[in-house]
Design a protein around this motif. Sequence first.
Motif, short mmCIF file in Angstrom:
data_model
loop_
_atom_site.label_atom_id
_atom_site.label_comp_id
_atom_site.label_asym_id
_atom_site.label_seq_id
_atom_site.Cartn_x
_atom_site.Cartn_y
_atom_site.Cartn_z
N ALA A 101 -1.53 -7.23 -6.46
CA ALA A 101 -2.34 -7.14 -5.25
C ALA A 101 -2.99 -8.49 -4.93
O ALA A 101 -3.00 -8.93 -3.77
CB ALA A 101 -3.40 -6.06 -5.41
N ALA A 141 0.83 -1.21 0.00
CA ALA A 141 0.00 0.00 0.00
C ALA A 141 0.87 1.26 0.00
O ALA A 141 0.59 2.22 -0.72
CB ALA A 141 -0.94 -0.01 1.21
N TYR A 198 2.32 1.76 -3.49
CA TYR A 198 1.35 2.27 -4.45
C TYR A 198 1.00 3.73 -4.16
O TYR A 198 0.79 4.53 -5.08
CB TYR A 198 0.10 1.41 -4.46
N CYS A 206 -5.04 -2.62 -0.69
CA CYS A 206 -3.97 -3.21 0.14
C CYS A 206 -4.13 -2.79 1.60
O CYS A 206 -3.91 -3.59 2.52
CB CYS A 206 -2.61 -2.81 -0.39
N LEU A 207 -4.51 -1.54 1.85
CA LEU A 207 -4.75 -1.09 3.22
C LEU A 207 -5.92 -1.84 3.85
O LEU A 207 -5.85 -2.26 5.02
CB LEU A 207 -5.02 0.42 3.24
N ALA A 262 -4.02 0.84 -3.94
CA ALA A 262 -3.44 1.22 -2.64
C ALA A 262 -4.47 1.08 -1.52
O ALA A 262 -4.16 0.53 -0.44
CB ALA A 262 -2.93 2.66 -2.72
N LEU A 263 -5.69 1.55 -1.75
CA LEU A 263 -6.72 1.43 -0.72
C LEU A 263 -7.10 -0.03 -0.48
O LEU A 263 -7.41 -0.43 0.65
CB LEU A 263 -7.95 2.24 -1.12
#
Length: 333
Positions: free
Chosen positions: A315, A40, A43, A222-223, A219-220
């Motif tokens: 991902a 995350a 990215y 992965c978070l 990115a979101l």
Amino acid sequence: MQPGSLHSLGRRPVPAPPAARRRPSGRTAAYPGRPLFGAALCYLFALGLTCLFFLFTRVGQWLDGLLLPRAERGGGYQQQTALVGPAKTVLAHFGNPLLLAALLGAVLLVALLRRRPVAGVVAVGLVLCAVAVAGAAKSVLPRPDLQVESSTTHNSFPSGHVVAATALLLAFMLVLPGWARRWLAVPGAVGVSVVASATMIAGWHRFSDALGGVLLGVALFCLAAAALEHRRVGGGPCGGIEPHGAAGPSGEIEPRGGSFGGRVPGGLVEAALGLVVLVWVLLAVGPGLTESVDRGPLIAIVAVTGSTMLAVGSAVLLLGAGEGSRGRPDVRK
């Protein structure tokens, strides 16, 4: 019987202690979602670099205009091609609130059927959060006038349509089992690429907007996946990423699917097969695109498609490898 033996004293032999369950290593136990959280950050860093380069540098603004030239000075970015009509049709259907609500409902339904309600709520929150962040970024980020002839000061970074498409695809990845993700990853990434290409052909977004939408969505995701993993390993209520592992003959937890290192080669093979399918699709539709679209937009479409495949594939690979490498947390003190 020799003097000093246990039997001579009337004592029973002390049984050997049962085999201790294997605990995760120190770093894994302390940071269960470490790989996903690290991804995350990577990215987000790539998203920041994309924003800085294409919005705040003359070279970046010039490159955006080179890939998607404007119709005329002061005009829009809609491309002169017969694909404008189909592109607007794709965007009209995907932007339908009823369709988006139905897709989010399907995510929740899958999560409930698999008895993972928390993962379903997080997946829906992922999509809503991604759309909200994209809208806020377009309102807050300035696009300075750097006297680039092919650029305007109107900011459209990142693309809300591309963010929503990416987040929807990855929301299903959070609630589906591993075998279903493999079947959905490639066609889903192609669908995201179609939406991204449609936004550029119709002149709604620049190349950087589409690329930024993909990076923000991944990115979101992965978070969100890292938070679910931390919740599950930390002993929270069920609903996080599903546990993998079973007790072996020795009483230790033996992960299903092998270790992280054992699953990565298999994931790379799947990614390679996905790239082969992508290349085949590009070869099949390439002649039509070459005749219908100029070189700049064609390069932008191919670049966004490749970036989408790599981002989504990495991902999903991290999510699957993390599930295959962990065992159940030790509850024995």
